[in-house]
Design a protein around this motif. Structure first.
Motif, PDB file in Angstrom:
ATOM      1  N   TYR A  87      25.392  49.853  64.864  1.00  0.00           N
ATOM      2  CA  TYR A  87      24.129  50.583  64.996  1.00  0.00           C
ATOM      3  C   TYR A  87      24.080  51.388  66.291  1.00  0.00           C
ATOM      4  O   TYR A  87      23.654  52.546  66.301  1.00  0.00           O
ATOM      5  CB  TYR A  87      22.965  49.594  64.942  1.00  0.00           C
ATOM      6  N   THR A  88      24.491  50.793  67.389  1.00  0.00           N
ATOM      7  CA  THR A  88      24.379  51.451  68.688  1.00  0.00           C
ATOM      8  C   THR A  88      25.521  52.418  68.976  1.00  0.00           C
ATOM      9  O   THR A  88      25.319  53.423  69.663  1.00  0.00           O
ATOM     10  CB  THR A  88      24.318  50.397  69.806  1.00  0.00           C
ATOM     11  N   ALA A  89      26.716  52.121  68.458  1.00  0.00           N
ATOM     12  CA  ALA A  89      27.879  52.918  68.838  1.00  0.00           C
ATOM     13  C   ALA A  89      28.352  53.882  67.757  1.00  0.00           C
ATOM     14  O   ALA A  89      29.044  54.860  68.074  1.00  0.00           O
ATOM     15  CB  ALA A  89      29.043  51.992  69.213  1.00  0.00           C
ATOM     16  N   ILE A  90      27.994  53.643  66.493  1.00  0.00           N
ATOM     17  CA  ILE A  90      28.562  54.462  65.417  1.00  0.00           C
ATOM     18  C   ILE A  90      27.468  55.219  64.661  1.00  0.00           C
ATOM     19  O   ILE A  90      27.403  56.443  64.713  1.00  0.00           O
ATOM     20  CB  ILE A  90      29.395  53.587  64.451  1.00  0.00           C
ATOM     21  N   THR A  91      26.611  54.530  63.961  1.00  0.00           N
ATOM     22  CA  THR A  91      25.614  55.202  63.137  1.00  0.00           C
ATOM     23  C   THR A  91      24.431  54.284  62.873  1.00  0.00           C
ATOM     24  O   THR A  91      24.575  53.054  62.787  1.00  0.00           O
ATOM     25  CB  THR A  91      26.223  55.644  61.790  1.00  0.00           C
ATOM     26  N   LYS A  92      23.256  54.897  62.763  1.00  0.00           N
ATOM     27  CA  LYS A  92      22.059  54.164  62.385  1.00  0.00           C
ATOM     28  C   LYS A  92      21.805  54.225  60.888  1.00  0.00           C
ATOM     29  O   LYS A  92      20.950  53.500  60.377  1.00  0.00           O
ATOM     30  CB  LYS A  92      20.843  54.719  63.128  1.00  0.00           C
ATOM     31  N   HIS A  93      22.530  55.120  60.219  1.00  0.00           N
ATOM     32  CA  HIS A  93      22.379  55.292  58.775  1.00  0.00           C
ATOM     33  C   HIS A  93      23.770  55.211  58.128  1.00  0.00           C
ATOM     34  O   HIS A  93      24.372  56.244  57.818  1.00  0.00           O
ATOM     35  CB  HIS A  93      21.722  56.632  58.439  1.00  0.00           C
ATOM     36  N   PRO A  94      24.307  54.018  57.947  1.00  0.00           N
ATOM     37  CA  PRO A  94      25.665  53.893  57.391  1.00  0.00           C
ATOM     38  C   PRO A  94      25.719  54.369  55.946  1.00  0.00           C
ATOM     39  O   PRO A  94      24.773  54.184  55.176  1.00  0.00           O
ATOM     40  CB  PRO A  94      25.937  52.387  57.488  1.00  0.00           C
ATOM     41  N   ASP A  95      26.841  55.016  55.594  1.00  0.00           N
ATOM     42  CA  ASP A  95      27.015  55.477  54.223  1.00  0.00           C
ATOM     43  C   ASP A  95      27.485  54.321  53.338  1.00  0.00           C
ATOM     44  O   ASP A  95      27.678  53.188  53.794  1.00  0.00           O
ATOM     45  CB  ASP A  95      28.008  56.639  54.166  1.00  0.00           C
ATOM     46  N   GLU A  96      27.674  54.617  52.065  1.00  0.00           N
ATOM     47  CA  GLU A  96      28.017  53.578  51.098  1.00  0.00           C
ATOM     48  C   GLU A  96      29.367  52.944  51.409  1.00  0.00           C
ATOM     49  O   GLU A  96      29.539  51.716  51.285  1.00  0.00           O
ATOM     50  CB  GLU A  96      28.030  54.175  49.682  1.00  0.00           C
ATOM     51  N   LYS A  97      30.316  53.754  51.852  1.00  0.00           N
ATOM     52  CA  LYS A  97      31.638  53.223  52.153  1.00  0.00           C
ATOM     53  C   LYS A  97      31.591  52.246  53.318  1.00  0.00           C
ATOM     54  O   LYS A  97      32.209  51.171  53.279  1.00  0.00           O
ATOM     55  CB  LYS A  97      32.596  54.378  52.463  1.00  0.00           C
ATOM     56  N   ARG A  98      30.854  52.588  54.352  1.00  0.00           N
ATOM     57  CA  ARG A  98      30.753  51.692  55.509  1.00  0.00           C
ATOM     58  C   ARG A  98      29.974  50.429  55.140  1.00  0.00           C
ATOM     59  O   ARG A  98      30.273  49.330  55.616  1.00  0.00           O
ATOM     60  CB  ARG A  98      30.079  52.408  56.679  1.00  0.00           C
ATOM     61  N   LEU A  99      28.955  50.575  54.293  1.00  0.00           N
ATOM     62  CA  LEU A  99      28.197  49.404  53.870  1.00  0.00           C
ATOM     63  C   LEU A  99      29.084  48.414  53.120  1.00  0.00           C
ATOM     64  O   LEU A  99      28.985  47.199  53.323  1.00  0.00           O
ATOM     65  CB  LEU A  99      27.022  49.840  52.979  1.00  0.00           C
ATOM     66  N   GLU A 100      29.946  48.942  52.256  1.00  0.00           N
ATOM     67  CA  GLU A 100      30.845  48.054  51.514  1.00  0.00           C
ATOM     68  C   GLU A 100      31.830  47.365  52.452  1.00  0.00           C
ATOM     69  O   GLU A 100      32.174  46.191  52.274  1.00  0.00           O
ATOM     70  CB  GLU A 100      31.577  48.849  50.439  1.00  0.00           C
ATOM     71  N   GLY A 101      32.296  48.098  53.478  1.00  0.00           N
ATOM     72  CA  GLY A 101      33.207  47.489  54.443  1.00  0.00           C
ATOM     73  C   GLY A 101      32.532  46.374  55.233  1.00  0.00           C
ATOM     74  O   GLY A 101      33.117  45.314  55.456  1.00  0.00           O
ATOM     75  N   LEU A 102      31.285  46.634  55.661  1.00  0.00           N
ATOM     76  CA  LEU A 102      30.551  45.595  56.381  1.00  0.00           C
ATOM     77  C   LEU A 102      30.239  44.413  55.476  1.00  0.00           C
ATOM     78  O   LEU A 102      30.221  43.259  55.927  1.00  0.00           O
ATOM     79  CB  LEU A 102      29.250  46.188  56.942  1.00  0.00           C
ATOM     80  N   SER A 103      30.012  44.698  54.197  1.00  0.00           N
ATOM     81  CA  SER A 103      29.735  43.620  53.245  1.00  0.00           C
ATOM     82  C   SER A 103      30.916  42.669  53.135  1.00  0.00           C
ATOM     83  O   SER A 103      30.757  41.439  53.120  1.00  0.00           O
ATOM     84  CB  SER A 103      29.389  44.212  51.880  1.00  0.00           C
ATOM     85  N   LYS A 104      32.110  43.209  53.078  1.00  0.00           N
ATOM     86  CA  LYS A 104      33.302  42.365  53.004  1.00  0.00           C
ATOM     87  C   LYS A 104      33.548  41.632  54.316  1.00  0.00           C
ATOM     88  O   LYS A 104      33.962  40.476  54.327  1.00  0.00           O
ATOM     89  CB  LYS A 104      34.511  43.217  52.642  1.00  0.00           C
ATOM     90  N   GLN A 105      33.277  42.310  55.431  1.00  0.00           N
ATOM     91  CA  GLN A 105      33.541  41.718  56.736  1.00  0.00           C
ATOM     92  C   GLN A 105      32.589  40.565  57.041  1.00  0.00           C
ATOM     93  O   GLN A 105      32.985  39.535  57.597  1.00  0.00           O
ATOM     94  CB  GLN A 105      33.422  42.781  57.831  1.00  0.00           C
ATOM     95  N   LEU A 106      31.328  40.713  56.669  1.00  0.00           N
ATOM     96  CA  LEU A 106      30.321  39.701  56.977  1.00  0.00           C
ATOM     97  C   LEU A 106      30.076  38.729  55.838  1.00  0.00           C
ATOM     98  O   LEU A 106      29.360  37.744  56.027  1.00  0.00           O
ATOM     99  CB  LEU A 106      28.993  40.391  57.341  1.00  0.00           C
ATOM    100  N   ASP A 107      30.610  39.070  54.662  1.00  0.00           N
ATOM    101  CA  ASP A 107      30.348  38.249  53.480  1.00  0.00           C
ATOM    102  C   ASP A 107      28.855  38.270  53.124  1.00  0.00           C
ATOM    103  O   ASP A 107      28.273  37.278  52.719  1.00  0.00           O
ATOM    104  CB  ASP A 107      30.815  36.807  53.676  1.00  0.00           C
ATOM    105  N   TRP A 108      28.249  39.460  53.351  1.00  0.00           N
ATOM    106  CA  TRP A 108      26.864  39.706  52.937  1.00  0.00           C
ATOM    107  C   TRP A 108      26.891  40.719  51.804  1.00  0.00           C
ATOM    108  O   TRP A 108      27.822  41.529  51.709  1.00  0.00           O
ATOM    109  CB  TRP A 108      26.033  40.288  54.081  1.00  0.00           C
TER     110      TRP A 108
END
Length: 348
Positions: A87-108
């Protein structure tokens, strides 16, 4: 510093031909504008900030209570080091691709991450009380300065004959009323620089929206549209630009600062045309289309960086994604079952 001021106030640039700064020195018979007058704006701006604080505390806050305006704090997003870094260093509005990556990384699941970013953005928005106070302060000042200016303008000869503006220019003594008017305007603009980092630009009509006066909102928006188009696209070019461009040219001739000042006024006209186009476009969108009846034109904010915002000042919670994300069986179980509550802090 002295050489810079001498270069900046070059009389061959600012003044018409055969006029020098020596011709505009104060005398016992007449007072003229002086560059030293600008130094008064700083202390006066500080006084205006103090008046604003008292105005908000003694007048606006009791008014908020009387109108029963709902004041609620934003829900805070649960702490998460990875999402905070994104949020602070990259983007406040993540796109779908980044959301899917964070989903896998956090298991959310993606929906939970979208909600986290929504809550995180919502934390940085000013409260309804802060927005109402800001709008009320600017509304009160603009009403005062507009009334003062109209009362003075009614006594001037150039109200009906704009050619009078350029008679004996620039050898025109400075009146107390004009000196007060311009110094107060400059000080007010300076006073906005400090809270500008926290203030969010609002229309004065936003106060009616915060108080949930929907019909009054629509009426104010209609009045705003009519007044804006009439004053900015009709009176401004026909009255102001006519005298600054054509009448000054015929009476004074052209000098270097004439190009600068009129160029800026013409640029302002271009901005007026752009703003009028956006206002009309927003109005047409709000009154037409399948969801036109649900849209309130006043809720549109033309001050932010988005093209059109039909929402209010609060952001809507993002909808479910059209395509389900590729999540593991465990993350799907966390999204739907109680076992994932500890992972999302009960955020589902």
């Amino acid at each position: 510093m002295t050489s810079f001021l001498a270069w900046f106030w070059n009389e061959r640039f600012w003044l018409p031909h055969n006029v020098t700064w020596a011709d505009l020195k104060n005398t016992d018979e007449a007072v003229y504008p002086q560059s030293e007058d600008l130094y008064l704006a700083g202390p006066l701006a500080f006084c205006i900030i103090m008046v604003r604080l008292l105005f908000e505390r003694l007048i606006v806050r009791p008014l908020v209570s009387g109108l029963r305006i709902e004041v609620k704090e934003a829900q805070k997003a649960p702490p998460n080091a990875i999402l905070d870094k994104v949020y602070t260093a990259i983007t406040k509005h993540p796109d779908e691709k980044r959301l899917e990556g964070l989903s896998k990384q956090l298991d959310w699941d993606v929906r939970t991450i979208q909600r986290w970013f929504y809550r995180r953005r919502d934390q940085e928005r000013p409260t309804t009380l802060a927005r109402f106070c800001e709008s009320m302060w600017k509304f009160a000042f603009y009403i005062y300065i507009f009334t003062y200016g109209v009362r003075y303008l009614k006594k001037t000869p150039w109200l009906h004959n704009t050619r009078e503006c350029w008679q004996n220019y620039p050898n025109q003594p400075l009146t107390v009323e004009v000196h007060y008017y311009y110094l107060l305007e400059l000080s007010f603009c300076l006073s906005l620089l400090v809270p500008q980092l926290a203030d969010v630009k609002r229309k004065a009509a936003k106060m009616a929206k915060y108080a949930r006066f929907k019909r009054f909102c629509n009426l104010l928006f209609l009045m705003f549209t009519l007044i804006f188009i009439t004053s900015r696209l009709a009176l401004y070019p026909a009255w102001v630009l006519k005298t600054t461009v054509f009448e000054s040219w015929s009476l004074l001739g052209i000098f270097p600062s004439w190009w600068l000042l009129n160029g800026m006024l013409l640029l302002l006209l271009a901005l007026h045309c752009l703003w009028a186009y956006l206002i009309l476009r927003v109005t047409c969108r709000a009154l037409s289309g399948p969801q036109g009846r649900k849209l309130n034109p006043l809720c549109v904010s033309l001050d932010n960086h988005h093209e059109v915002d039909f929402s209010s000042d609060e952001e809507e919670i993002p909808p479910h994604p059209k395509k389900p994300p590729h999540t593991s069986h465990r993350s799907q179980r966390n999204a739907n079952g109680s076992n994932g509550a500890h992972r999302t802090n009960g955020y589902l």
